[in-house]
Design a protein around this motif. Structure first.
Motif, mmCIF file in Angstrom:
data_model
loop_
_atom_site.group_PDB
_atom_site.id
_atom_site.type_symbol
_atom_site.label_atom_id
_atom_site.label_comp_id
_atom_site.label_asym_id
_atom_site.label_seq_id
_atom_site.Cartn_x
_atom_site.Cartn_y
_atom_site.Cartn_z
ATOM 1 N N PHE A 52 0.827 -1.203 0.000
ATOM 2 C CA PHE A 52 0.000 0.000 0.000
ATOM 3 C C PHE A 52 0.858 1.248 0.000
ATOM 4 O O PHE A 52 2.020 1.225 0.401
ATOM 5 N N ARG A 53 0.248 2.328 -0.439
ATOM 6 C CA ARG A 53 0.890 3.634 -0.415
ATOM 7 C C ARG A 53 0.654 4.244 0.964
ATOM 8 O O ARG A 53 -0.475 4.242 1.475
ATOM 9 N N LEU A 54 1.709 4.770 1.566
ATOM 10 C CA LEU A 54 1.581 5.379 2.888
ATOM 11 C C LEU A 54 0.757 6.652 2.800
ATOM 12 O O LEU A 54 0.855 7.410 1.836
ATOM 13 N N VAL A 55 -0.035 6.879 3.817
ATOM 14 C CA VAL A 55 -0.810 8.106 3.928
ATOM 15 C C VAL A 55 0.078 9.161 4.565
ATOM 16 O O VAL A 55 0.735 8.902 5.590
ATOM 17 N N GLU A 56 0.112 10.332 3.969
ATOM 18 C CA GLU A 56 0.950 11.424 4.463
ATOM 19 C C GLU A 56 0.679 11.708 5.932
ATOM 20 O O GLU A 56 -0.465 11.781 6.377
ATOM 21 N N GLY A 57 1.767 11.848 6.701
ATOM 22 C CA GLY A 57 1.653 12.242 8.103
ATOM 23 C C GLY A 57 1.368 11.112 9.074
ATOM 24 O O GLY A 57 1.336 11.337 10.280
ATOM 25 N N ILE A 58 1.177 9.879 8.582
ATOM 26 C CA ILE A 58 0.920 8.729 9.452
ATOM 27 C C ILE A 58 2.216 7.944 9.600
ATOM 28 O O ILE A 58 2.891 7.653 8.615
#
Length: 82
Positions: A53-59
């Motif tokens: 998966f693509r990481l969610v910004e800021g997590i």
């Protein structure tokens, strides 16, 4: 080096990134008491963990030994040496 932000990256991937897919401030790896974490810093082309998966910004996402990190078109293996 980013002259706009006067920022010097800790890891410079420009020699490996011939297609310019890596942002100047793309992602960071954090060391905490509980372990290691990776965080996408709002990159244009994303940061991926284990091709899942693509990481969610800021997590912050926990890293474990031998995780694969994809930044742009660059594949990295996260190794913890004891």
């Amino acid at each position: 080096w980013d002259p706009r932000l006067d920022s010097h990256p800790d890891v410079d991937l420009s020699d490996e990134d011939i297609d310019s897919k890596v942002s100047r401030i793309h992602a960071r790896i954090l060391t905490k008491k509980e372990g290691f974490y990776i965080e996408d810093m709002g990159s244009t082309n994303g940061t991926y963990l284990n091709r899942e998966f693509r990481l969610v910004e800021g997590i912050e996402y926990a890293l474990k030994n031998r995780d694969e990190i994809i930044i742009g078109h660059i594949f990295l293996r996260f190794i913890i040496n004891d």
